[in-house]
Design a protein around this motif. Sequence first.
Motif, short mmCIF file in Angstrom:
data_model
loop_
_atom_site.label_atom_id
_atom_site.label_comp_id
_atom_site.label_asym_id
_atom_site.label_seq_id
_atom_site.Cartn_x
_atom_site.Cartn_y
_atom_site.Cartn_z
N PRO A 1 43.83 41.43 33.06
CA PRO A 1 42.78 41.58 34.07
C PRO A 1 43.36 41.76 35.47
O PRO A 1 44.05 40.88 35.99
N ALA A 2 43.06 42.89 36.08
CA ALA A 2 43.55 43.19 37.43
C ALA A 2 42.42 43.02 38.43
O ALA A 2 41.24 43.13 38.10
N THR A 3 42.79 42.75 39.66
CA THR A 3 41.79 42.71 40.73
C THR A 3 41.36 44.14 41.05
O THR A 3 42.12 45.10 40.89
N GLY A 4 40.12 44.28 41.50
CA GLY A 4 39.58 45.58 41.83
C GLY A 4 39.35 45.74 43.31
O GLY A 4 39.67 44.85 44.12
N TRP A 5 38.75 46.88 43.66
CA TRP A 5 38.45 47.15 45.06
C TRP A 5 37.56 46.02 45.60
O TRP A 5 36.63 45.57 44.95
N PHE B 1 37.55 41.34 50.54
CA PHE B 1 36.41 40.63 51.11
C PHE B 1 35.68 39.84 50.04
O PHE B 1 34.65 39.24 50.29
N LEU B 2 36.26 39.83 48.83
CA LEU B 2 35.74 39.07 47.70
C LEU B 2 36.88 38.28 47.07
O LEU B 2 38.04 38.71 47.10
N PRO B 3 36.60 37.12 46.48
CA PRO B 3 37.65 36.38 45.79
C PRO B 3 38.01 37.07 44.48
O PRO B 3 37.20 37.82 43.90
N ALA B 4 39.22 36.84 44.00
CA ALA B 4 39.61 37.37 42.70
C ALA B 4 38.76 36.71 41.62
O ALA B 4 38.71 35.48 41.54
N PRO B 5 38.07 37.48 40.77
CA PRO B 5 37.19 36.87 39.78
C PRO B 5 37.95 36.40 38.54
O PRO B 5 38.96 37.01 38.15
N GLY B 6 37.47 35.35 37.93
CA GLY B 6 38.10 34.87 36.70
C GLY B 6 39.58 34.64 36.89
O GLY B 6 40.01 34.00 37.85
N GLN B 7 40.37 35.20 35.99
CA GLN B 7 41.83 35.07 36.05
C GLN B 7 42.51 36.34 36.54
O GLN B 7 43.71 36.52 36.36
N ALA B 8 41.75 37.25 37.15
CA ALA B 8 42.31 38.53 37.59
C ALA B 8 43.42 38.34 38.62
O ALA B 8 43.35 37.45 39.47
N ARG B 9 44.44 39.19 38.53
CA ARG B 9 45.57 39.16 39.46
C ARG B 9 45.85 40.56 39.99
O ARG B 9 45.56 41.55 39.32
N PRO B 10 46.46 40.67 41.18
CA PRO B 10 46.83 41.99 41.71
C PRO B 10 47.87 42.67 40.82
O PRO B 10 48.71 42.00 40.20
N ASP B 11 47.85 43.98 40.78
CA ASP B 11 48.77 44.72 39.91
C ASP B 11 50.23 44.45 40.28
O ASP B 11 51.08 44.32 39.40
N TRP B 12 50.55 44.40 41.60
CA TRP B 12 51.94 44.17 41.98
C TRP B 12 52.42 42.83 41.45
O TRP B 12 53.59 42.69 41.04
N GLN B 13 51.54 41.84 41.42
CA GLN B 13 51.93 40.52 40.92
C GLN B 13 52.11 40.54 39.41
O GLN B 13 53.04 39.93 38.88
#
Length: 858
Positions: free
Chosen positions: A429-433, A453-465
Amino acid sequence: MTLTKTTCPYCGVGCGVLAGADGTIKGDPNHPANFGRLCSKGSALGETIDLDGRLLEPKIEGRAAEWDEALDLVASKFSAAIAEHGPDSVAFYASGQLLTEDYYVANKLMKGFIGSANIDTNSRLCMASSVAGHKRAFGTDTVPGVYTDLEEADLIVLVGSNLAWCHPVLYQRIVAAKEARPAMRVINIDPRRTATSDLADLHLQIAPDGDIALFNGLLTHLADAGKIDDQYTTQHVNGMAEAIATARQSDPTDTGISAQDLATFYDLWASTEKVVTIYSQGVNQSETGTDKVNAILNCHLATGRIGKPGMGPFSVTGQPNAMGGREVGGLANMLANHLELGNADHRQAVQAFWKSPAICTQAGLKAVDLFDACAKGQIKALWVMSTNPAVSLPDADGVAAAIANVPFVVTSDIMEKTDTNDLAHVCLPATGWGEKNGTVTNSERRISRQRAFLPAPGQARPDWQIVSDVATRMGFGKAFAYRTPQDVFAEYVALDAATSQFPRDLDLSIFADADYANLIPTQWPRNDQRFFADGKFYHPDGKAQMIPVTAPALAKPRFQLNTGRNRDQWHTMTRTGKSARLGPHLAEPYVEIHPQDAADLGVTVGDLIRVESTYGTAILRALVTPRIAAGQLFAPMHWTRQLTTSGTVNSLTAPVTDPVSGQPALKSGAVVANVYKAKWYGFLASADAMTPQTPYAAIAKTQTGWQAEVAGRKLPSDWVAEARLLSGRSTGDAALHSDPATGLTRVAISQDGITKALFFAAPQPVIMSRPASIALIGTDAAPLTALAGRAPADQPDPGATVCGCFNVGRNTLLNAASKGARSVTALGEATCAGTNCGSCKPELAALLAEAALPMAAE
């Protein structure tokens, strides 16, 4: 509500957006790309940030998993494949939807630590031919101009670019410039008459792949008319004589354009100093795309019309961060920071900076070749990041089968259900726009921030991470110990400084001391700088190179298929498909066909057409229109297997590529077309999501739930049972009404007095008010009222959607026109249609003309 300054995630225009956590979306009036303008897609971004359908936890073989388990598995599978089969047995397929920081980390891992160049991206489908053409002509991949050139030009030539639909904000900038300076001229070169053509003083309806012959003819005309800039070319350009000699071998009349129109175009181009030639996918997506690009560049180089205010060639990209991906080496034939993968000194410098154990020594597999290698069993582990190649690549069915053939597939995505995710062993799960931070670069080399401007939902993480976490588990942790995207960006800028001894266009020194948190939209190498006005290029001798290009013989099958996009949708609709506002404009897969071809096939209004190629089949709704030339078909590529049973258009396209760029030829392919006669046709409106399995089905989000267009080859024995099956609603009260005279059958399903589903079926395409039926879902309308198929007297039927920004329908517009709003401006004042992005203005003008009402002057 605090509004956050961020950047739109759609096309390469790179519009600034003010966004709020409550879904508030406004154009940023201070962003130099759009100055507050937004298109229909950008305006609807607030409707796409919900968590419906989101992938919120790692999945292994469909089951929920913890991050550690999933990351350990990904790292071990990639490491095992490399150990057993070598680094070229693994591959990444990335996306222009990634931020630059994501791209940089993925490219670094693959090229500098795994030691393979098998990382390519869906940007290969977007602008690879432009990259190759730039490098051949300029010595580096440089976009010379800036957006203000569009306002300063006296002549704008649009080639293979439906700017009004695909880059609406740039289109509106040109509209405004032309209104301010009526002497400005616009020429539109396109096989179709599109919404963009309405702005043009001249539309050249070119034959598919006729571009080289057209621009070779222009180069010949410039030479014969004495319009070559001898001083500029002598000092700064090589290869002109050879390019002109080869150009003389082309016959411009092969383009299908009349001699009179050719003369008008050539004379206007030759006599106008300030010319900007804008080109896009109609040029790039071709078997001769790179040569097309160089045919255009040759004309600008020969006349010195490059790099100066109001003049130059301009490639506009489709993906929001295609340019950022190019900068960090996100393509299989590039090294990071515009350095050359084939240059040993460049490779050594990058490897030394990264302190990497290995670095790739040869180009990797480009997109089409990459999935061919998957089909052949050469790729043992594949990671697909933020894209959907099982739909977007040519021969989509073959690509889906190729992905299924890979022993281990991992995806990182925001949505749980996509055609590609369905084939993956692990989904991350990745973070989105709206949830991630980083930078993107638009088509004029302007780097802007995307801010969360929104928190990362669930267990989503940024792609670079996510990529860094896998790299750490593969033993490379020290080189991937980033804490924030700012760390990644700082390293990217530092790499540029560390390799500054190599002359190239990319210069990030302006960002060396930038305040990342408060970074304002900034161009490299500096704001508003154009390239090449001084005649300094990046070939070893400092000169540009004109390339001799030969026009291909044009294929003439019975039908040629051209693919593209809709005004209100984006790629495979994982984001725009969530917006009820964007769906109604063109709500199902369709194919444009010329009236004469339709008559020859026996196609009437509302019929379905079966289109076949060597690679697959699609069933599409016929849109009979003179906008398309006889013998040609046009179909948009957006619909996925999640949204249609038979409308995946890239199932038809061939995996044929440009030999230089590797970009697939998606704009012209031989197909066979025939009318598809179903036994029955239907329309369904439902409160709930549904997955109809009829031979033809297309679903779309509505304001009250979902809608589906369906068709079947076998008549159901029980229409109520069929309605329940299609809507997925097995309970509730059902009301049935059949009309033996017309064969129209209607079913209403309600629960506790509330209408939950409405179904209409007939032996021919169903004619009824879809907006009216959709509006009744969720209401307590009596069954007979609901089954009427038309709007109640006190609720006028708006008709088919014309303006997506304000959801204004055809009937509403006609009513306003009948009351005196008989110009596009007046319609806007009466209904708001056309007053936001303006992309529907050509349709408004066409509606007034079609209605045969006297039009008022603007």
